[in-house]
Scaffold this motif. Structure first.
Motif, PDB file in Angstrom:
ATOM      1  N   TYR B  33      45.748  35.782  43.548  1.00 41.35           N
ATOM      2  CA  TYR B  33      44.839  35.024  44.400  1.00 41.35           C
ATOM      3  C   TYR B  33      43.785  34.391  43.496  1.00 41.35           C
ATOM      4  O   TYR B  33      43.445  34.944  42.437  1.00 41.35           O
ATOM      5  CB  TYR B  33      44.176  35.946  45.429  1.00 41.35           C
ATOM      6  CG  TYR B  33      45.188  36.684  46.294  1.00 41.35           C
ATOM      7  CD1 TYR B  33      45.799  37.837  45.820  1.00 41.35           C
ATOM      8  CD2 TYR B  33      45.542  36.199  47.537  1.00 41.35           C
ATOM      9  CE1 TYR B  33      46.756  38.489  46.586  1.00 41.35           C
ATOM     10  CE2 TYR B  33      46.488  36.855  48.315  1.00 41.35           C
ATOM     11  CZ  TYR B  33      47.095  37.992  47.829  1.00 41.35           C
ATOM     12  OH  TYR B  33      48.043  38.637  48.587  1.00 41.35           O
ATOM     13  N   TYR B  35      39.836  32.559  43.418  1.00 44.25           N
ATOM     14  CA  TYR B  35      38.558  32.418  44.109  1.00 44.25           C
ATOM     15  C   TYR B  35      37.665  31.453  43.345  1.00 44.25           C
ATOM     16  O   TYR B  35      37.636  31.467  42.110  1.00 44.25           O
ATOM     17  CB  TYR B  35      37.856  33.776  44.237  1.00 44.25           C
ATOM     18  CG  TYR B  35      38.684  34.792  44.991  1.00 44.25           C
ATOM     19  CD1 TYR B  35      39.639  35.552  44.327  1.00 44.25           C
ATOM     20  CD2 TYR B  35      38.546  34.958  46.367  1.00 44.25           C
ATOM     21  CE1 TYR B  35      40.431  36.460  45.011  1.00 44.25           C
ATOM     22  CE2 TYR B  35      39.334  35.866  47.058  1.00 44.25           C
ATOM     23  CZ  TYR B  35      40.276  36.602  46.371  1.00 44.25           C
ATOM     24  OH  TYR B  35      41.066  37.494  47.057  1.00 44.25           O
ATOM     25  N   GLN B  37      33.681  30.403  42.910  1.00 43.06           N
ATOM     26  CA  GLN B  37      32.326  30.874  43.157  1.00 43.06           C
ATOM     27  C   GLN B  37      31.319  29.912  42.551  1.00 43.06           C
ATOM     28  O   GLN B  37      31.327  29.689  41.338  1.00 43.06           O
ATOM     29  CB  GLN B  37      32.097  32.285  42.613  1.00 43.06           C
ATOM     30  CG  GLN B  37      30.746  32.863  43.019  1.00 43.06           C
ATOM     31  CD  GLN B  37      30.488  34.247  42.460  1.00 43.06           C
ATOM     32  OE1 GLN B  37      30.917  34.581  41.362  1.00 43.06           O
ATOM     33  NE2 GLN B  37      29.770  35.071  43.230  1.00 43.06           N
ATOM     34  N   GLN B  41      26.292  31.844  45.479  1.00 42.34           N
ATOM     35  CA  GLN B  41      27.136  31.927  46.669  1.00 42.34           C
ATOM     36  C   GLN B  41      28.202  33.013  46.509  1.00 42.34           C
ATOM     37  O   GLN B  41      28.553  33.398  45.394  1.00 42.34           O
ATOM     38  CB  GLN B  41      27.815  30.589  46.951  1.00 42.34           C
ATOM     39  CG  GLN B  41      26.850  29.455  47.241  1.00 42.34           C
ATOM     40  CD  GLN B  41      27.576  28.164  47.567  1.00 42.34           C
ATOM     41  OE1 GLN B  41      28.770  28.153  47.899  1.00 42.34           O
ATOM     42  NE2 GLN B  41      26.849  27.054  47.484  1.00 42.34           N
ATOM     43  N   ALA B  42      28.711  33.471  47.643  1.00 49.07           N
ATOM     44  CA  ALA B  42      29.841  34.391  47.620  1.00 49.07           C
ATOM     45  C   ALA B  42      31.115  33.626  47.253  1.00 49.07           C
ATOM     46  O   ALA B  42      31.209  32.423  47.489  1.00 49.07           O
ATOM     47  CB  ALA B  42      30.007  35.055  48.982  1.00 49.07           C
ATOM     48  N   PRO B  43      32.083  34.323  46.678  1.00 41.65           N
ATOM     49  CA  PRO B  43      33.343  33.657  46.347  1.00 41.65           C
ATOM     50  C   PRO B  43      34.084  33.175  47.595  1.00 41.65           C
ATOM     51  O   PRO B  43      33.909  33.714  48.687  1.00 41.65           O
ATOM     52  CB  PRO B  43      34.139  34.768  45.646  1.00 41.65           C
ATOM     53  CG  PRO B  43      33.107  35.715  45.133  1.00 41.65           C
ATOM     54  CD  PRO B  43      32.028  35.695  46.173  1.00 41.65           C
ATOM     55  N   VAL B  45      38.159  32.077  48.700  1.00 48.23           N
ATOM     56  CA  VAL B  45      39.548  32.063  48.257  1.00 48.23           C
ATOM     57  C   VAL B  45      40.089  30.640  48.348  1.00 48.23           C
ATOM     58  O   VAL B  45      39.948  29.975  49.377  1.00 48.23           O
ATOM     59  CB  VAL B  45      40.404  33.063  49.066  1.00 48.23           C
ATOM     60  CG1 VAL B  45      40.413  32.747  50.545  1.00 48.23           C
ATOM     61  CG2 VAL B  45      41.810  33.144  48.504  1.00 48.23           C
ATOM     62  N   CYS B  48      46.172  31.670  47.839  1.00 48.17           N
ATOM     63  CA  CYS B  48      46.690  32.987  48.220  1.00 48.17           C
ATOM     64  C   CYS B  48      48.131  33.120  47.761  1.00 48.17           C
ATOM     65  O   CYS B  48      48.847  32.124  47.676  1.00 48.17           O
ATOM     66  CB  CYS B  48      46.672  33.163  49.736  1.00 48.17           C
ATOM     67  SG  CYS B  48      45.100  32.921  50.514  1.00 48.17           S
ATOM     68  N   LYS B  49      48.545  34.341  47.540  1.00 52.89           N
ATOM     69  CA  LYS B  49      49.967  34.633  47.273  1.00 52.89           C
ATOM     70  C   LYS B  49      50.561  33.642  46.281  1.00 52.89           C
ATOM     71  O   LYS B  49      51.575  32.981  46.556  1.00 52.89           O
ATOM     72  CB  LYS B  49      50.761  34.638  48.579  1.00 52.89           C
ATOM     73  CG  LYS B  49      50.369  35.768  49.511  1.00 52.89           C
ATOM     74  CD  LYS B  49      51.257  35.776  50.756  1.00 52.89           C
ATOM     75  CE  LYS B  49      50.902  36.927  51.657  1.00 52.89           C
ATOM     76  NZ  LYS B  49      51.717  36.947  52.897  1.00 52.89           N
ATOM     77  N   GLU B  52      49.850  29.593  47.897  1.00 52.99           N
ATOM     78  CA  GLU B  52      49.519  29.126  49.247  1.00 52.99           C
ATOM     79  C   GLU B  52      48.064  28.688  49.317  1.00 52.99           C
ATOM     80  O   GLU B  52      47.169  29.372  48.823  1.00 52.99           O
ATOM     81  CB  GLU B  52      49.797  30.228  50.272  1.00 52.99           C
ATOM     82  CG  GLU B  52      51.254  30.617  50.378  1.00 52.99           C
ATOM     83  CD  GLU B  52      51.485  31.725  51.388  1.00 52.99           C
ATOM     84  OE1 GLU B  52      52.629  32.190  51.492  1.00 52.99           O
ATOM     85  OE2 GLU B  52      50.512  32.127  52.068  1.00 52.99           O
ATOM     86  N   TYR B  86      38.013  32.809  39.578  1.00 59.21           N
ATOM     87  CA  TYR B  86      38.520  34.139  39.271  1.00 59.21           C
ATOM     88  C   TYR B  86      39.924  34.315  39.838  1.00 59.21           C
ATOM     89  O   TYR B  86      40.174  33.980  41.010  1.00 59.21           O
ATOM     90  CB  TYR B  86      37.637  35.221  39.898  1.00 59.21           C
ATOM     91  CG  TYR B  86      36.222  35.269  39.357  1.00 59.21           C
ATOM     92  CD1 TYR B  86      35.208  34.509  39.928  1.00 59.21           C
ATOM     93  CD2 TYR B  86      35.906  36.093  38.274  1.00 59.21           C
ATOM     94  CE1 TYR B  86      33.912  34.559  39.430  1.00 59.21           C
ATOM     95  CE2 TYR B  86      34.619  36.150  37.773  1.00 59.21           C
ATOM     96  CZ  TYR B  86      33.632  35.379  38.364  1.00 59.21           C
ATOM     97  OH  TYR B  86      32.347  35.435  37.868  1.00 59.21           O
ATOM     98  N   GLN B  88      42.815  37.186  40.887  1.00 57.47           N
ATOM     99  CA  GLN B  88      42.773  38.562  41.387  1.00 57.47           C
ATOM    100  C   GLN B  88      44.189  38.992  41.757  1.00 57.47           C
ATOM    101  O   GLN B  88      44.962  38.202  42.305  1.00 57.47           O
ATOM    102  CB  GLN B  88      41.858  38.666  42.606  1.00 57.47           C
ATOM    103  CG  GLN B  88      41.813  40.033  43.264  1.00 57.47           C
ATOM    104  CD  GLN B  88      42.557  40.061  44.594  1.00 57.47           C
ATOM    105  OE1 GLN B  88      42.458  39.141  45.400  1.00 57.47           O
ATOM    106  NE2 GLN B  88      43.301  41.126  44.848  1.00 57.47           N
ATOM    107  N   PHE B  99      40.228  41.892  39.127  1.00 55.67           N
ATOM    108  CA  PHE B  99      39.836  40.500  38.933  1.00 55.67           C
ATOM    109  C   PHE B  99      39.948  40.151  37.449  1.00 55.67           C
ATOM    110  O   PHE B  99      39.680  40.994  36.586  1.00 55.67           O
ATOM    111  CB  PHE B  99      38.393  40.272  39.370  1.00 55.67           C
ATOM    112  CG  PHE B  99      38.184  40.266  40.853  1.00 55.67           C
ATOM    113  CD1 PHE B  99      37.817  41.435  41.515  1.00 55.67           C
ATOM    114  CD2 PHE B  99      38.341  39.106  41.592  1.00 55.67           C
ATOM    115  CE1 PHE B  99      37.614  41.439  42.891  1.00 55.67           C
ATOM    116  CE2 PHE B  99      38.136  39.097  42.963  1.00 55.67           C
ATOM    117  CZ  PHE B  99      37.778  40.265  43.615  1.00 55.67           C
TER     118      PHE B  99
END
Lengths: 116, 108
Positions: B33, B35, B37, B41-43, B45, B48-49, B52, B86, B88, B99
């Motif tokens: 995955y 991310y 950031q 701020q918060a990360p 995504v 995905c996978k 995706e 990042y 993960q 991570f």
């Protein structure tokens, strides 16, 4: 909309304890795995702990194993992290994150500072 | 303990393509995955996978996987893409989430 709000951070002395909370809303909390992830000042992300939707399965990073305890209360839509024997290297912003095909929603984090 | 390795920094000019790699021994068997950031701020995504793209993420973000290396590609980089990225994934047991160290993307 999905919201995760962390609380409970603050300044604590080395060896002390602190309990973080994460209040969830906007989704069915009991359906989702949850995690705690932290970020030391100016550093990268570090996964801390995982808890399954029922709370029956729990994992910890080696760096916190034996000192931190994750739990959840699905009736209160809340996630917790009990942190004991805190060290200076635990100083970080702690995020709670929902897990669904990766960490798809994060809170804004709560700062924990361990210092004498 | 299991590690994911990323380059510390990548720099590109606006409109060019940025590629950020992440290597790890378990990547052939575990999804990756990515991310984004931005400061303060918060990360978020962005992949995905392995490949995706979540809803709401621009099409210029894509992911790929080849053996022990996964790659985040940002085509037609824009100034707003400047951020830390990042990767993960999980270790072979699937019980430790990890991570990468993060890559700072600079848009020149």
């Amino acid at each position: 909309q999905v919201q995760l709000v962390e609380s409970g951070g603050g300044l604590v002395k080395p060896g002390g304890s602190l309990k973080l909370s994460c209040a969830a809303s906007g989704f069915t909390f009991s359906d989702y795995y949850m995690n705690w992830i932290r970020q030391a000042p100016g550093k990268g992300l570090e996964w801390v702990s995982y808890i399954s939707s029922s709370g029956n399965t729990i994992y910890y990073a080696d760096s916190v194993k034996g000192r931190f305890t994750v739990s959840r209360d699905n009736a209160k839509n809340s996630l917790y992290l009990q942190m004991n024997s805190l060290r200076a290297e635990d100083t970080a912003v702690y995020y709670c994150a929902r897990e669904s095909s990766g960490f798809d929603f994060w809170g804004q984090g709560t700062l924990v500072t361990v210092s004498s | 303990s299991y590690e994911l390795t990323q380059p510390p920094s990548v720099s590109v000019s606006p409109g060019q393509t940025a590629r950020i790699t992440c290597s790890g021994d378990a990547l052939p068997t575990q999804y990756a995955y990515w991310y984004q950031q931005k400061p303060g701020q918060a990360p978020v995504v962005v992949i995905c996978k392995d490949s995706e793209r979540p809803s709401g993420i621009p099409e210029r973000f894509s992911g790929s996987s080849s053996g022990t290396i996964v790659t985040l590609t940002i085509s037609g980089v824009q100034a707003e893409d400047e951020a830390d990225y990042y990767c993960q994934s999980a270790d072979n047991s699937g019980t430790d989430w990890v991570f990468g160290g993060g890559t700072k993307l600079t848009v020149l």
